[in-house]
Design a protein around this motif. Structure first.
Motif, PDB file in Angstrom:
ATOM      1  N   VAL A 297       4.428  -3.640  -7.374  1.00  0.00           N
ATOM      2  CA  VAL A 297       4.384  -2.398  -6.605  1.00  0.00           C
ATOM      3  C   VAL A 297       3.144  -2.261  -5.731  1.00  0.00           C
ATOM      4  CG1 VAL A 297       5.803  -1.168  -8.290  1.00  0.00           C
ATOM      5  CG2 VAL A 297       3.314  -1.156  -8.546  1.00  0.00           C
ATOM      6  N   GLN A 298       2.269  -3.264  -5.714  1.00  0.00           N
ATOM      7  CA  GLN A 298       1.061  -3.163  -4.909  1.00  0.00           C
ATOM      8  C   GLN A 298       1.404  -3.228  -3.422  1.00  0.00           C
ATOM      9  OE1 GLN A 298      -1.978  -2.498  -6.417  1.00  0.00           O
ATOM     10  NE2 GLN A 298      -0.604  -2.364  -8.187  1.00  0.00           N
ATOM     11  N   ASN A 299       0.642  -2.523  -2.621  1.00  0.00           N
ATOM     12  CA  ASN A 299       0.910  -2.464  -1.176  1.00  0.00           C
ATOM     13  C   ASN A 299      -0.152  -3.185  -0.344  1.00  0.00           C
ATOM     14  OD1 ASN A 299       3.318  -0.796  -1.342  1.00  0.00           O
ATOM     15  ND2 ASN A 299       1.948   0.857  -1.979  1.00  0.00           N
ATOM     16  N   ASP A 300      -1.314  -3.429  -0.928  1.00  0.00           N
ATOM     17  CA  ASP A 300      -2.359  -4.195  -0.254  1.00  0.00           C
ATOM     18  C   ASP A 300      -1.998  -5.679  -0.361  1.00  0.00           C
ATOM     19  OD1 ASP A 300      -4.754  -5.796   0.123  1.00  0.00           O
ATOM     20  OD2 ASP A 300      -5.889  -3.929   0.069  1.00  0.00           O
ATOM     21  N   ILE A 301      -1.884  -6.354   0.773  1.00  0.00           N
ATOM     22  CA  ILE A 301      -1.405  -7.735   0.774  1.00  0.00           C
ATOM     23  C   ILE A 301      -2.297  -8.642  -0.069  1.00  0.00           C
ATOM     24  CG2 ILE A 301      -2.642  -8.306   2.928  1.00  0.00           C
ATOM     25  CD1 ILE A 301      -0.238 -10.088   3.666  1.00  0.00           C
ATOM     26  N   MET A 353      -3.470  -8.351  12.576  1.00  0.00           N
ATOM     27  CA  MET A 353      -3.201  -6.908  12.533  1.00  0.00           C
ATOM     28  C   MET A 353      -4.477  -6.080  12.674  1.00  0.00           C
ATOM     29  SD  MET A 353       0.052  -6.394  12.275  1.00  0.00           S
ATOM     30  CE  MET A 353       0.220  -4.734  11.623  1.00  0.00           C
ATOM     31  N   HIS A 354      -5.540  -6.709  13.139  1.00  0.00           N
ATOM     32  CA  HIS A 354      -6.808  -6.010  13.377  1.00  0.00           C
ATOM     33  C   HIS A 354      -7.315  -5.344  12.100  1.00  0.00           C
ATOM     34  CE1 HIS A 354      -6.190  -6.751  17.644  1.00  0.00           C
ATOM     35  NE2 HIS A 354      -4.954  -6.312  17.480  1.00  0.00           N
ATOM     36  N   HIS A 355      -7.384  -6.173  11.032  1.00  0.00           N
ATOM     37  CA  HIS A 355      -7.970  -5.798   9.743  1.00  0.00           C
ATOM     38  C   HIS A 355      -7.146  -4.766   8.967  1.00  0.00           C
ATOM     39  CE1 HIS A 355     -11.460  -8.201  10.766  1.00  0.00           C
ATOM     40  NE2 HIS A 355     -11.516  -7.581  11.930  1.00  0.00           N
ATOM     41  N   GLU A 356      -5.875  -4.698   9.258  1.00  0.00           N
ATOM     42  CA  GLU A 356      -4.969  -3.857   8.468  1.00  0.00           C
ATOM     43  C   GLU A 356      -4.439  -4.677   7.290  1.00  0.00           C
ATOM     44  OE1 GLU A 356      -3.464  -1.211   6.707  1.00  0.00           O
ATOM     45  OE2 GLU A 356      -3.882  -0.426   8.724  1.00  0.00           O
ATOM     46  N   GLN A 357      -4.533  -4.121   6.052  1.00  0.00           N
ATOM     47  CA  GLN A 357      -4.113  -4.846   4.861  1.00  0.00           C
ATOM     48  C   GLN A 357      -2.901  -4.217   4.170  1.00  0.00           C
ATOM     49  OE1 GLN A 357      -8.704  -6.211   3.749  1.00  0.00           O
ATOM     50  NE2 GLN A 357      -7.295  -5.670   2.122  1.00  0.00           N
ATOM     51  N   ASP A 358      -2.484  -3.045   4.609  1.00  0.00           N
ATOM     52  CA  ASP A 358      -1.378  -2.339   3.976  1.00  0.00           C
ATOM     53  C   ASP A 358      -0.047  -2.892   4.498  1.00  0.00           C
ATOM     54  OD1 ASP A 358       0.507  -0.543   2.963  1.00  0.00           O
ATOM     55  OD2 ASP A 358      -0.851   1.164   3.138  1.00  0.00           O
ATOM     56  N   MET A 359       0.752  -3.475   3.605  1.00  0.00           N
ATOM     57  CA  MET A 359       2.020  -4.083   4.019  1.00  0.00           C
ATOM     58  C   MET A 359       3.012  -3.053   4.538  1.00  0.00           C
ATOM     59  SD  MET A 359       2.647  -7.023   1.121  1.00  0.00           S
ATOM     60  CE  MET A 359       2.892  -5.839  -0.199  1.00  0.00           C
ATOM     61  N   ARG A 360       2.839  -1.793   4.155  1.00  0.00           N
ATOM     62  CA  ARG A 360       3.735  -0.744   4.630  1.00  0.00           C
ATOM     63  C   ARG A 360       3.569  -0.485   6.121  1.00  0.00           C
ATOM     64  NH1 ARG A 360       1.976   3.523   0.102  1.00  0.00           N
ATOM     65  NH2 ARG A 360       0.000   2.667   0.841  1.00  0.00           N
ATOM     66  N   VAL A 432       6.585 -11.277   1.562  1.00  0.00           N
ATOM     67  CA  VAL A 432       7.054 -11.958   2.773  1.00  0.00           C
ATOM     68  C   VAL A 432       7.978 -11.051   3.581  1.00  0.00           C
ATOM     69  CG1 VAL A 432       8.488 -13.862   3.612  1.00  0.00           C
ATOM     70  CG2 VAL A 432       6.784 -14.273   1.833  1.00  0.00           C
ATOM     71  N   PHE A 433       8.925 -10.401   2.911  1.00  0.00           N
ATOM     72  CA  PHE A 433       9.889  -9.562   3.627  1.00  0.00           C
ATOM     73  C   PHE A 433       9.222  -8.338   4.259  1.00  0.00           C
ATOM     74  CE2 PHE A 433      13.294 -11.260   0.504  1.00  0.00           C
ATOM     75  CZ  PHE A 433      13.493 -12.372   1.314  1.00  0.00           C
ATOM     76  N   MET A 434       8.299  -7.693   3.519  1.00  0.00           N
ATOM     77  CA  MET A 434       7.629  -6.509   4.062  1.00  0.00           C
ATOM     78  C   MET A 434       6.720  -6.861   5.228  1.00  0.00           C
ATOM     79  SD  MET A 434       6.605  -4.220   0.709  1.00  0.00           S
ATOM     80  CE  MET A 434       5.914  -2.893   1.714  1.00  0.00           C
ATOM     81  N   THR A 435       6.128  -8.049   5.180  1.00  0.00           N
ATOM     82  CA  THR A 435       5.154  -8.425   6.200  1.00  0.00           C
ATOM     83  C   THR A 435       5.800  -9.033   7.436  1.00  0.00           C
ATOM     84  OG1 THR A 435       3.522  -8.859   4.452  1.00  0.00           O
ATOM     85  CG2 THR A 435       3.070  -9.784   6.628  1.00  0.00           C
ATOM     86  N   PHE A 436       6.747  -9.929   7.228  1.00  0.00           N
ATOM     87  CA  PHE A 436       7.249 -10.733   8.340  1.00  0.00           C
ATOM     88  C   PHE A 436       8.654 -10.370   8.803  1.00  0.00           C
ATOM     89  CE2 PHE A 436       4.065 -13.429   6.246  1.00  0.00           C
ATOM     90  CZ  PHE A 436       3.277 -13.774   7.332  1.00  0.00           C
ATOM     91  N   HIS A 437       9.418  -9.653   7.985  1.00  0.00           N
ATOM     92  CA  HIS A 437      10.804  -9.349   8.346  1.00  0.00           C
ATOM     93  C   HIS A 437      10.961  -7.862   8.654  1.00  0.00           C
ATOM     94  CE1 HIS A 437      12.699 -13.271   7.229  1.00  0.00           C
ATOM     95  NE2 HIS A 437      11.540 -13.395   6.591  1.00  0.00           N
ATOM     96  N   LYS A 439      11.755  -4.368  10.854  1.00  0.00           N
ATOM     97  CA  LYS A 439      11.216  -3.806  12.092  1.00  0.00           C
ATOM     98  C   LYS A 439       9.729  -3.498  11.953  1.00  0.00           C
ATOM     99  CE  LYS A 439      15.614  -1.636  13.376  1.00  0.00           C
ATOM    100  NZ  LYS A 439      16.296  -0.344  13.676  1.00  0.00           N
ATOM    101  N   PRO A 440       8.975  -3.610  13.061  1.00  0.00           N
ATOM    102  CA  PRO A 440       7.545  -3.268  13.003  1.00  0.00           C
ATOM    103  C   PRO A 440       7.349  -1.802  12.620  1.00  0.00           C
ATOM    104  CG  PRO A 440       8.082  -4.450  15.023  1.00  0.00           C
ATOM    105  CD  PRO A 440       9.382  -4.103  14.386  1.00  0.00           C
ATOM    106  N   ARG A 441       6.425  -1.554  11.697  1.00  0.00           N
ATOM    107  CA  ARG A 441       6.165  -0.175  11.276  1.00  0.00           C
ATOM    108  C   ARG A 441       4.972   0.420  12.013  1.00  0.00           C
ATOM    109  NH1 ARG A 441       7.041  -3.412   6.957  1.00  0.00           N
ATOM    110  NH2 ARG A 441       9.002  -3.149   5.832  1.00  0.00           N
ATOM    111  N   ASP A 442       4.164  -0.431  12.615  1.00  0.00           N
ATOM    112  CA  ASP A 442       3.048   0.018  13.445  1.00  0.00           C
ATOM    113  C   ASP A 442       3.174  -0.710  14.785  1.00  0.00           C
ATOM    114  OD1 ASP A 442       0.627   0.495  14.734  1.00  0.00           O
ATOM    115  OD2 ASP A 442      -0.530   0.509  12.873  1.00  0.00           O
ATOM    116  N   GLN A 443       3.818  -0.068  15.741  1.00  0.00           N
ATOM    117  CA  GLN A 443       4.158  -0.726  16.996  1.00  0.00           C
ATOM    118  C   GLN A 443       2.924  -1.161  17.765  1.00  0.00           C
ATOM    119  OE1 GLN A 443       7.457  -1.365  17.734  1.00  0.00           O
ATOM    120  NE2 GLN A 443       6.585  -2.722  19.285  1.00  0.00           N
ATOM    121  N   HIS A 444       1.879  -0.343  17.740  1.00  0.00           N
ATOM    122  CA  HIS A 444       0.668  -0.672  18.491  1.00  0.00           C
ATOM    123  C   HIS A 444       0.023  -1.951  17.936  1.00  0.00           C
ATOM    124  CE1 HIS A 444      -3.049  -0.130  20.750  1.00  0.00           C
ATOM    125  NE2 HIS A 444      -3.723  -0.295  19.601  1.00  0.00           N
TER     126      HIS A 444
END
Length: 626
Positions: A297-301, A353-360, A432-437, A439-444
């Motif tokens: 259940v962790q969200n930090d990659i 991702m410019h230092h973003e670690q949250d897979m969500r 893998v699915f949350m990160t690479f598959h 739709k983008p959750r942060d478009q910018h």
């Protein structure tokens, strides 16, 4: 030398030269490690044991500084020097914008130096020297960004939790010297194998206890701290506060593998205590399952991969617990490649991702960073035991050995290991699915994502090759007597030999676990993407329990941190401020001040006041003596 030069003279020689001297030292070390591996391990050369110089001489206590290189050491040299060299090179690109690069590279090289001292030592004091060295280096590297309070807290936490384990480890070494009169591996193991030691010793209020069991359990407490086993694991996830190369180095090649190496190196002692082996097996099995449940259940990659490390270390320990030491070292080696690959790939994702670690906040990145996606998929498949990749050979060997041990604890470890295998497959593909598959959750962030420079991608490709082929190359480790000169087995401890003859369904069951995990991850994070949120809300208590890592941090905060703070506040407010300052230093000073004020009031300077005082005094004397 690279660490010293970059650390002391980095501001004068600059970033480029600091990188050159540290990476140059690491390349030389890696090349020599390859030479040693082919001479000692592949070429079946003689074990090298040489005394370099006399280290400590105090009465009867004599310790030399020596070198011991056998097949186990040669394997560790490849892992430590090879992986660390790649991480050094990777750090050029990853830390390109950091103004303190010389200090960072100095710490990295010091970390590697300490680990090399640990694995090449031929006595327990030299082992302890390297053991404490990697502890110090981890403190420096986890807290490298000391401007961040969270990094400083994480570094302190790692240091303090390891002090708990290292206290037990030091007691174990004291016990070895007390019982055997020496700290030299060869002498201790020879005396232990020929029963030249007292069978029981008095241990505080426990009375007479089994000598070898006590020593082994104390040593294992040290391994629990260093290798983040259940109960002393809490520092490992927080260690993610350090730069990503640090996470990779700690988790793949240095600190956490020290405990596994130590238990395997001291197999001649552990083999004499069934109790100690049982404890090692159960702690390892519980750790493997516990960390896997938390990773779900962790969200930090980086934290997902951190708990994965904790779980895989559990596999290594329960392998050692069922006397499958060669499988433990084999998995240590393969794990080093694919875990370094996963961490450094995660670093490439964070960089993109410019230092973003949250897979969500990620998603769809396989189109933007296809090379990183490919190598991370290789690392994930290797970790989860996909057929004929690195983890397939080593992790399956551990599970087969546990099943073949035909002991109660071995069976428990096998069942827990199989459960952890399903969970490992699930949380790995969830990442893998949350990160690479999807739709983008942060478009910018997605629009600006890009592949990392070749200084980052190059080491990833080399590590990917290791994740693909390390299992093939290292498979002889679990056959025959590969580690015969380094590992001792008690009569009847034949789990590793029997593992080759288990039923076919036992051999392929881990692949079934892999398929179940992948299918569940695909269902929840590709097919029915709203289901995870529904499940989390429906089973909120369980979700929070896992998200908070079984609440161990809060439990330890209540049991140890808050009481320690209360005691500290008591000594400060009551002891220091009230008693020492209030009644002591400041109290005496205030009394003297008041007395001085009173006496000053008597000194008016008028003669008639003094004459009056003399007359009063004279009247008192006449009255008293009349």
């Amino acid at each position: 030398m690279g660490s010293i030069i970059a650390g002391l003279f980095g501001r004068y020689i600059g970033r480029a030269m600091s990188q050159a001297v540290t990476i140059g030292g690491m390349v030389i070390s890696a090349v020599l490690a390859i030479v040693v591996f082919f001479e000692i391990a592949v070429g079946d050369g003689p074990v090298i044991r040489e005394e370099i110089f006399s280290w400590i001489v105090a009465g009867d206590f004599k310790v030399h500084f020596g070198i011991l290189i056998d097949r186990m050491t040669a394997t560790m040299l490849i892992v430590v020097s090879g992986i660390s060299t790649l991480i050094h090179i990777y750090s050029i690109g990853y830390m390109a914008d950091d103004p303190h690069q010389p200090r960072f590279f100095s710490y990295l090289s010091f970390f590697t130096f300490a680990m090399l001292m640990l694995v090449t030592g031929d006595n327990f004091l030299q082992l302890f020297f390297g053991w404490e060295g990697v502890g110090l280096a981890s403190y420096l590297l986890i807290g490298f960004w000391y401007q961040k309070e969270s990094a400083c807290n994480a570094a302190m936490k790692a240091f303090l939790v390891n002090r708990v384990g290292d206290f037990g480890f030091a007691l174990g070494i004291f016990g070895i010297y007390m019982v055997f009169g020496t700290l030299d591996y060869a002498e201790v193991f020879q005396m232990a194998g020929t029963d030249q030691f007292p069978k029981t010793v008095d241990f505080i209020f426990f009375g007479a206890v089994d000598t070898i069991t006590l020593i082994c359990l104390l040593l294992f407490i040290g391994a629990m701290g260093k290798s983040a086993q259940f109960l002393l694991h809490t520092w490992l996830p927080d260690a993610m506060e350090g730069p990503t190369p640090v996470s990779a180095l700690i988790h793949a090649a240095t600190m956490v593998t020290a405990g596994v190496f130590m238990v395997c190196r001291t197999s001649p002692l552990f083999e004499l205590s069934e109790t100690a082996l049982t404890v090692v097996t159960l702690v390892g099995a519980v750790t493997a399952l516990f960390a896997a449940t938390v990773g779900l259940v962790q969200n930090d990659i980086k934290k997902v991969i951190a708990y994965s490390t904790c779980s895989q270390l559990g596999y290594m320990f329960f392998a050692a617990g069922v006397s499958a030491y060669s499988a433990a070292i084999f998995h240590l080696m393969t794990h080093a490649f694919f875990k370094a690959l996963l961490f450094l790939s995660a670093g490439a994702v964070i960089h993109a991702m410019h230092h973003e670690q949250d897979m969500r906040k990620m998603g769809g990145l396989r189109k933007k960073i296809p090379i990183t996606y490919a190598v991370m998929m290789i690392g994930t498949l290797a970790l989860t035991g996909f057929p004929y990749l690195a983890g397939f050979f080593s992790k399956d060997a551990i599970l087969e050995a546990a099943y073949a041990s035909q002991s109660t604890t071995g069976t428990i470890a096998w069942v827990m290991g199989m459960m952890a295998a399903v969970l490992t497959s699930f949380y790995s593909f969830r990442l893998v699915f949350m990160t690479f598959h999807g739709k983008p959750r942060d478009q910018h962030a997605y629009d600006h994502a890009h592949e990392a420079p070749w200084s980052i991608r190059g080491p990833l490709l080399v590590l990917a090759a290791g994740a693909l082929f390390a299992g093939w190359l290292g498979s002889p480790m679990v056959h025959g007597d590969w580690f015969q000169s380094a590992i001792m087995l008690a009569p009847g401890h034949t789990a590793m030999a029997d593992a080759h003859h288990v039923a076919l369904w036992v051999k392929w069951l881990p692949f079934g676990a892999f398929l179940i995990g992948v299918a569940l991850a695909w269902l929840l994070y590709i097919k029915l993407t709203t289901l995870p949120k529904i499940l989390a809300e429906t089973y909120l208590g369980i979700y929070k329990f896992l998200l908070n890592a079984w609440y161990f941090d809060k439990l330890y905060d209540k049991l140890f941190v808050e009481p320690a703070k209360a005691i500290g506040r008591g000594f400060w407010q009551t002891g220091d401020v009230t008693i020492i300052d209030g009644y002591g230093v400041n109290g005496i000073a205030a009394t003297c001040g008041r007395l001085a004020q009173w006496f000053k009031g008597m000194q008016t300077g008028y003669v008639y006041h003094y004459a009056f005082a003399m007359i009063i005094g004279l009247l008192v004397l006449v009255t008293v003596y009349s």
